[in-house]
Design an enzyme around this catalytic site. Structure first.
Site, PDB file in Angstrom:
ATOM      1  CB  THR A 108      14.478   2.930  12.086  1.00  0.00           C
ATOM      2  OG1 THR A 108      14.542   4.152  13.188  1.00  0.00           O
ATOM      3  CG2 THR A 108      15.534   2.009  12.957  1.00  0.00           C
ATOM      4  CB  SER A 145       3.409  -6.648   0.580  1.00  0.00           C
ATOM      5  OG  SER A 145       2.613  -6.981   1.757  1.00  0.00           O
ATOM      6  CB  THR A 158      -0.894  -0.153   1.368  1.00  0.00           C
ATOM      7  OG1 THR A 158      -1.459  -1.387   1.294  1.00  0.00           O
ATOM      8  CG2 THR A 158      -2.175   1.180   0.983  1.00  0.00           C
ATOM      9  CG  ASN A 202      -5.584  -7.792  -5.817  1.00  0.00           C
ATOM     10  OD1 ASN A 202      -5.559  -7.212  -6.356  1.00  0.00           O
ATOM     11  ND2 ASN A 202      -7.220  -7.522  -5.002  1.00  0.00           N
ATOM     12  CG  HIS A 223       0.811  -9.619   4.573  1.00  0.00           C
ATOM     13  ND1 HIS A 223      -0.462 -10.116   4.315  1.00  0.00           N
ATOM     14  CD2 HIS A 223       1.095  -8.302   3.354  1.00  0.00           C
ATOM     15  CE1 HIS A 223      -0.687  -8.884   3.886  1.00  0.00           C
ATOM     16  NE2 HIS A 223      -0.084  -8.379   3.455  1.00  0.00           N
ATOM     17  CD  GLN A 241      -2.971 -11.914  -4.186  1.00  0.00           C
ATOM     18  OE1 GLN A 241      -1.778 -12.158  -4.293  1.00  0.00           O
ATOM     19  NE2 GLN A 241      -2.908 -10.667  -3.934  1.00  0.00           N
ATOM     20  CB  CYS A 300      -7.760  -4.140   0.961  1.00  0.00           C
ATOM     21  SG  CYS A 300      -6.813  -4.931   0.816  1.00  0.00           S
TER      22      CYS A 300
END
Ligand code: PMP
Length: 372
Positions: free
Chosen positions: A232, A195, A73, A147, A197, A175, A316
């Protein structure tokens, strides 16, 4: 719920324990701040660099650069916003099936976004795309793999079309990474986002792989990531993502055909649904089914009561009664698209669990049809 009844891997895949072990190792062993000049900091900095290089090498783009961020995102926002904000007159060509984290641009940049339709098979036609690029287009944003439907776009040809018109390509690879064999050097993109995850890495880790562009910053502060993204660095997250990438790519040769067979089995077992996916050509194990005149969210809720996790389109987007945008873009009617359920399989999915899912889904759909 049993793991084998979790059919929402495209929303979040179960993490690899090995990846989380790496997360712990790096968190405990290399807790220095990578910006600090002392040895503890420099060791963390070296790990950030090594993990980034490993990631790029695994994806076949050793000379690219990786901007580490909190997920796709943020990375999608970063790429789109920096291109559009740097060129106040510039236009964005946006595919109709992109994720909401790119779709936001349509309202965020009123009057500056051109939409690119997909065909009835859900795919983008690269010639049509090229014809839509104007002198003002500064960026074209597409998905590598959708997705919701698992449709894989011909990003090589899309990139070539953009290159002929000197337009930068943003490719959302969320994806695709870890799910398809990838050689990023063959795809002419400016930015490719991911991404962790979604392929068995930790949440809150993602980024943009870039070549020849320097997007950013959205977040200002300490100037990390060569100024592209202050904050960081999540070193342990990136190290864990690399392990997850390695593990998923290593399993891919066996896993992709297995998931494709299971997707075919599911489709053949639920004959009265409209199929929005191609089990042989799409993302392995990702199946979108539409039950006309039913409501996807109601199907999801009842499947949940019966112990199965599926989704009604993108996770989402769940929770609101909007028809699936990518499915609508394929030419389905509103009544069809509203009744869409996404089933996404992973390494804990078995033939038995697919059969159980299919039986339950048929029963649930029949029951809801009788009530409708
Ligand atoms: N792009 C696509 C294609 C996605 O499927 C998702 C996650 N649903 C995202 C971007 C956003 O990823 P994240 O939620 O990890 O930021």
């Amino acid at each position: 719920m049993n793991d084998d009844r979790y059919f929402d891997c495209a929303a979040s895949a179960p993490p690899f324990p090995e990846a989380l072990k790496r997360f712990e190792e790096v968190s405990l062993g290399l807790y220095g701040n990578p910006s600090s000049t002392h040895e503890a900091g420099q060791r963390a900095h070296k790990e950030r660099e090594a993990a980034g290089e490993g990631f790029l090498a695994r994806l076949g783009l050793p000379d690219g650069s990786l901007i580490l961020a909190s997920g796709a995102t943020e990375a999608n926002n970063l790429v789109i916003r920096s291109a559009m904000d740097a060129n106040p007159e510039g236009r964005l060509l946006l595919a109709a099936d992109v994720h909401d984290s790119a779709w936001f641009a349509k309202e965020f940049y009123p009057g500056r976004v051109d939409l690119l339709e997909t065909g009835p098979d859900g795919r983008i036609n690269p010639d049509r795309l090229e014809a839509r690029l104007t002198k003002k287009t500064v960026l074209c944003s597409v998905l590598h793999a959708n997705n919701e439907t698992g449709v894989i776009h011909d990003v090589r040809s899309i990139g070539a079309a953009c290159a002929r018109r000197s337009v930068a390509l943003h490719c959302d690879g969320v994806q695709a990474v870890g799910h398809l064999p990838l050689a990023l050097s063959g795809i002419p993109f400016a930015a490719y986002t991911f991404s962790a995850h979604k392929f068995g890495g930790p949440r809150g880790v993602g980024g943009a792989i870039v070549r020849d562009v320097h997007p950013g910053p959205l977040l200002r502060g300490g100037g990390q990531e060569d100024g592209a993204r202050s904050g960081t660095e999540n070193v342990a997250g990136l190290s864990a993502a690399l392990v997850a990438l390695e593990m998923s790519l290593r399993a891919l040769d066996a896993e992709a055909p297995r998931l494709r067979r299971l997707a075919r089995l599911l489709m053949d077992s639920v004959p009265d649904a409209l199929v929005n996916s191609d089990p042989e050509k799409g993302v392995p194990g990702l199946v979108s089914l539409s039950f006309p005149n039913l409501v996807g969210e109601n199907l999801v809720a009842e499947m949940n009561l019966r112990g199965f996790a599926v989704s009604a389109g993108s996770a989402c987007g769940s929770g609101r009664m909007e028809p699936s945008r990518p499915v609508l873009a394929m030419g389905r009617t509103r009544e069809q698209a509203l009744g869409t359920v996404r089933i996404s399989m992973g390494r804990s999915t078995t033939e038995d669990s697919v059969r159980a899912l299919a039986t339950t889904l048929k029963e649930v759909a029949e029951r809801q049809r009788a009530l409708a």
